[in-house]
Design an enzyme around this catalytic site. Structure first.
Site, PDB file in Angstrom:
ATOM      1  N   SER A   1      -0.827  -0.561  -5.328  1.00  0.00           N
ATOM      2  CA  SER A   1       0.583  -0.746  -5.676  1.00  0.00           C
ATOM      3  C   SER A   1       0.862  -2.110  -6.272  1.00  0.00           C
ATOM      4  O   SER A   1       1.855  -2.290  -6.946  1.00  0.00           O
ATOM      5  CB  SER A   1       1.418  -0.691  -4.412  1.00  0.00           C
TER       6      SER A   1
ATOM      7  N   GLU B   1       7.417  -0.863  -0.640  1.00  0.00           N
ATOM      8  CA  GLU B   1       6.820  -0.421  -1.897  1.00  0.00           C
ATOM      9  C   GLU B   1       7.707  -0.797  -3.087  1.00  0.00           C
ATOM     10  O   GLU B   1       7.250  -1.382  -4.070  1.00  0.00           O
ATOM     11  CB  GLU B   1       6.644   1.097  -1.839  1.00  0.00           C
TER      12      GLU B   1
ATOM     13  N   ASP C   1       6.982  -3.564  -6.187  1.00  0.00           N
ATOM     14  CA  ASP C   1       6.867  -3.118  -7.569  1.00  0.00           C
ATOM     15  C   ASP C   1       7.857  -3.858  -8.470  1.00  0.00           C
ATOM     16  O   ASP C   1       7.494  -4.358  -9.531  1.00  0.00           O
ATOM     17  CB  ASP C   1       7.115  -1.599  -7.664  1.00  0.00           C
TER      18      ASP C   1
END
Ligand SMILES: *[C@@H]1O[C@H](CO)[C@@H](O)[C@H](O)[C@H]1NC(C)=O
Ligand SMILES: *[C@@H]1O[C@H](CO)[C@@H](O)[C@H](O)[C@H]1NC(C)=O
Ligand SMILES: *[C@@H]1O[C@H](CO)[C@@H](O)[C@H](O)[C@H]1NC(C)=O
Ligand SMILES: *[C@@H]1O[C@H](CO)[C@@H](O)[C@H](O)[C@H]1NC(C)=O
Ligand SMILES: *[C@@H]1O[C@H](CO)[C@@H](O)[C@H](O)[C@H]1NC(C)=O
Ligand SMILES: *[C@@H]1O[C@H](CO)[C@@H](O)[C@H](O)[C@H]1NC(C)=O
Ligand SMILES: *[C@@H]1O[C@H](CO)[C@@H](O)[C@H](O)[C@H]1NC(C)=O
Ligand SMILES: *[C@@H]1O[C@H](CO)[C@@H](O)[C@H](O)[C@H]1NC(C)=O
Length: 605
Positions: free
Chosen positions: A523, A305, A309
């Site tokens: 995401s 994650e 990002d």
């Protein structure tokens, strides 16, 4: 940073011993008043009593007067609405803090309660502007304070354990001065909304450059390879970012939040930049630890994650300064250890930290969320007001809308949570929080070129927050066109609609734990949209204009010509086909995907 094997073994033993539910009678209370009383949450099983000496940090929220909340909303809209004379007149830290100052009598009553209960002052820490107090005490003390019984609870699919109760009481003297005390009844699970899966090492999938191209819905022309593998170059073509150069000196910064021990890895970032942005190899981000958040650079602890990002935001905004916030605090907790690891949702810690800073990055992206119904409503409203304060101070807060369509992403009918958490077992779509807070911008997901909605794009209607005025015409026109019987009772037709906008969310070529990987989820969408906002802010700040701040009032009006409406696809969940993407706003792709060139003409000509 890993507990030693002993501790792990002990934890497993404790957990498996505990994982057989025990029963006990509920407590009834005559002197105090019951503040909250919820049914047992369906996906958790109650184990034994919580260890009496387990430390817990209680967050005691002092009640805001209604006039303060209305004032905050009015100020937020005034500074965020281009039609208002106050547009762009964002508040300072001190001005923002003064709005949510609780009443003196509330402070006095709670102080008296704590001191007469024998809580030492050294255990009490005031939160920003005393909107809440943090009190760190052992469970047995908390049980007396709240006249309740804490248990250890075990989550059915993950076996995570937490210490909670389903009811608690407050003395009548403080009952009306306190909005809530948590952790008590909060059974939320803060989740990352993306995944990174390794690609076979031999495969080098690049967007093909050259003769063949696709024309997207917005009229931009994109390499054909972008339909299968999304790269920075594809995003720049698709969203019309190709002829913009940021100097990185305007003061525009982008913040990327990280939670749950997902660490952004600098070696993965370098591989990614070598692959897709070779002129940016010197790029670094500022690391900020919140509440003891760590910065492991062990590549096998890189978080998919966090890697996704930061790679997207750094790649799209270079050389703009990027900040990565690593916030500690997540289950599983180990309730037998004497550390207050089991506190509240970590975004509350992050929010406290941000509200205490005098400078904020103009754009902040978050790819984590909770199912709305697992967050107590008073808690959600308090947090949402905190986001409004950040918006009033000029920050654009951008959140992924969720990856479960209208449900929780669980296709197994016995474990999925498509039920109202009110003990009646009624079926209900599951919106996500914070995206359901009307003071943040929620980003749904699209796929392919020309773009269609991703089937997993989180969307729907809040059960906690009413539809905000800026959504009135666009969202009611969608709701009015729905067949009245279809989904009746499954969603709140008067609720805040999610998402606001959308962006690409599949097949993103990232680097994770040293290898090329495929990134999926909203995401991916949130940092793409946030990067575009950061570039718009760059253009504005460079011209001496204030940053865009809270975006939604402008997106639903002046910004519309800069968005490309997505009109096909749907977001199934809870055994239904979900909602359809359609002309205008819809609860799958919101208003559509960004066209940076056009947005720039509107907001930073
Ligand atoms: C706490 O609850 C019990 C009932 O379970 C009640 O008898 C007692 O009076 C309560 N204590 C206070 C201080 O209100
Ligand atoms: C918001 O703007 C309206 C219209 O300009 C004004 O009447 C009102 O006083 C403003 N409210 C605040 C809190 O600034
Ligand atoms: C949870 O515990 C059960 C029983 O001990 C076990 O079968 C299951 O695999 C565990 N699940 C996870 C996700 O660890
Ligand atoms: C893009 O890919 C999808 C399937 O992944 C396919 O249906 C569609 O035709 C492709 N579009 C173009 C323009 O090649
Ligand atoms: C890196 O992390 C892995 C997995 O957590 C661990 O096994 C390894 O010992 C760590 N390496 C170092 C040098 O700390
Ligand atoms: C709700 O479901 C649970 C578990 O399936 C069951 O124990 C309970 O009785 C149900 N409640 C109602 C009101 O149907
Ligand atoms: C979505 O579109 C399909 C096909 O046109 C239709 O059958 C269905 O009722 C629509 N669903 C909603 C929620 O509007
Ligand atoms: C891309 O942005 C430019 C302004 O920078 C605009 O003139 C152009 O029309 C946009 N292209 C498309 C296809 O929307």
């Amino acid at each position: 940073m890993w507990p030693n094997l002993n501790v792990i073994l002990r934890f497993i033993l404790v957990a498996s011993f505990y994982c057989a539910p025990t029963s006990s009678s509920a407590t009834e209370n005559s002197v105090n008043r019951i503040k909250e009383n919820i049914p047992s949450p369906p996906t958790w099983s109650r184990l034994g009593r919580a260890p009496p000496n387990h430390l817990v940090t209680l967050r005691i929220a002092l009640r805001q007067s209604l006039s303060n909340s209305l004032l905050l909303e009015q100020i937020l809209y005034n500074v965020s609405n281009p039609g208002s004379p106050l547009y762009g007149r964002h508040l300072s830290k001190e001005e923002a803090e003064s709005i949510l100052k609780p009443q003196e009598d509330a402070i006095t009553a709670v102080d008296n309660w704590l001191s007469s209960s024998g809580i030492r002052e050294s255990s009490i820490k005031p939160g920003p502007s005393r909107a809440w107090l943090m009190v760190t005490i052992p469970i047995d003390t908390a049980e007396i304070l709240l006249n309740t019984t804490y248990y250890t609870w075990c989550h059915s699919s993950s076996n995570d354990t937490i210490v909670r109760t389903t009811t608690y009481s407050l003395p009548v003297e403080v009952f009306h001065h306190v909005d809530f005390v948590q952790p008590t009844t909060i059974f939320a699970r803060w989740n990352g909304l993306g995944s990174a899966t390794h690609l076979p090492i031999a495969v080098r999938e690049f967007a093909q450059t050259g003769s063949s191209s696709i024309t997207s819905g917005s009229g931009t022309v994109t390499d054909t390879g972008c339909n299968a593998t999304l790269t920075l170059s594809c995003i720049r073509q698709l969203y019309n970012i190709t002829d913009y150069t940021t100097l990185g000196k305007s003061g525009s910064k982008i913040g990327v939040t990280g939670y749950l021990d997902y660490y952004a890895n600098r070696a993965d970032l370098l591989l990614f930049l070598q692959d897709q942005r070779p002129e940016a190899l010197d790029a670094t981000y500022q690391f900020i630890s919140v509440n003891g958040g760590k910065d492991s650079q062990n590549v096998s602890q890189a978080g998919g994650e966090a890697d996704l990002d930061i790679q997207i935001s750094m790649g799209l905004t270079y050389p703009m300064p990027n900040i990565f916030y690593s916030t500690a605090g997540s289950p599983p907790s180990i309730p037998s250890l004497h550390t207050p690891t089991d506190a509240n949702e970590p975004y509350a810690e992050w929010l406290d930290y941000m509200l205490s800073q005098s400078e904020l990055p103009a754009t902040i992206t978050t790819s984590y969320s909770d199912d709305e119904d697992t967050v107590p409503i008073a808690y959600a409203k308090h947090i949402c007001a905190g986001f409004a304060l950040l918006g009033a101070r000029g920050a654009s807060l951008i959140f992924s809308s969720g990856d479960g369509g209208v449900g929780d992403g669980d296709d197994n009918p016995t474990t999925q949570q498509c039920k109202a958490n009110d003990g009646r077992n009624a079926s209900r779509f599951i919106p996500t929080f914070p995206p359901s807070c009307p003071y943040v911008t929620a980003v749904g997901g699209t796929t392919q070129i020309p773009e269609v909605a991703s089937y997993f794009s989180g969307g729907g209607f809040s059960n906690y927050f009413d539809r905000p005025s800026y959504q009135e015409s666009s969202v009611s026109s969608y709701v009015d066109r729905l067949q009245p019987i279809l989904y009746q009772g499954l969603y709140n037709p008067h609720g805040r609609g999610v998402p606001d906008v959308s962006a690409q969310s599949t097949n993103f070529r990232a680097f994770y734990q040293g290898q090329a990987a495929r990134g999926m989820g909203t995401s991916v969408a949130a940092p793409i949209f946030a990067s575009i906002v950061a570039l718009l802010n760059d253009g504005r700040l460079a011209r001496g204009l204030p940053p865009l701040g809270f975006l939604n009032p402008v997106l639903y009006t002046k910004g519309l010509p800069g968005l490309t409406d997505i009109t096909s696809g749907n977001n199934p969940g809870c055994g239904t086909q979900g909602f359809n993407a359609t002309y205008g706003w819809d609860p799958v792709t919101g208003l559509g995907t960004p066209n940076f060139g056009k947005l720039k003409q509107i907001f930073s000509p």
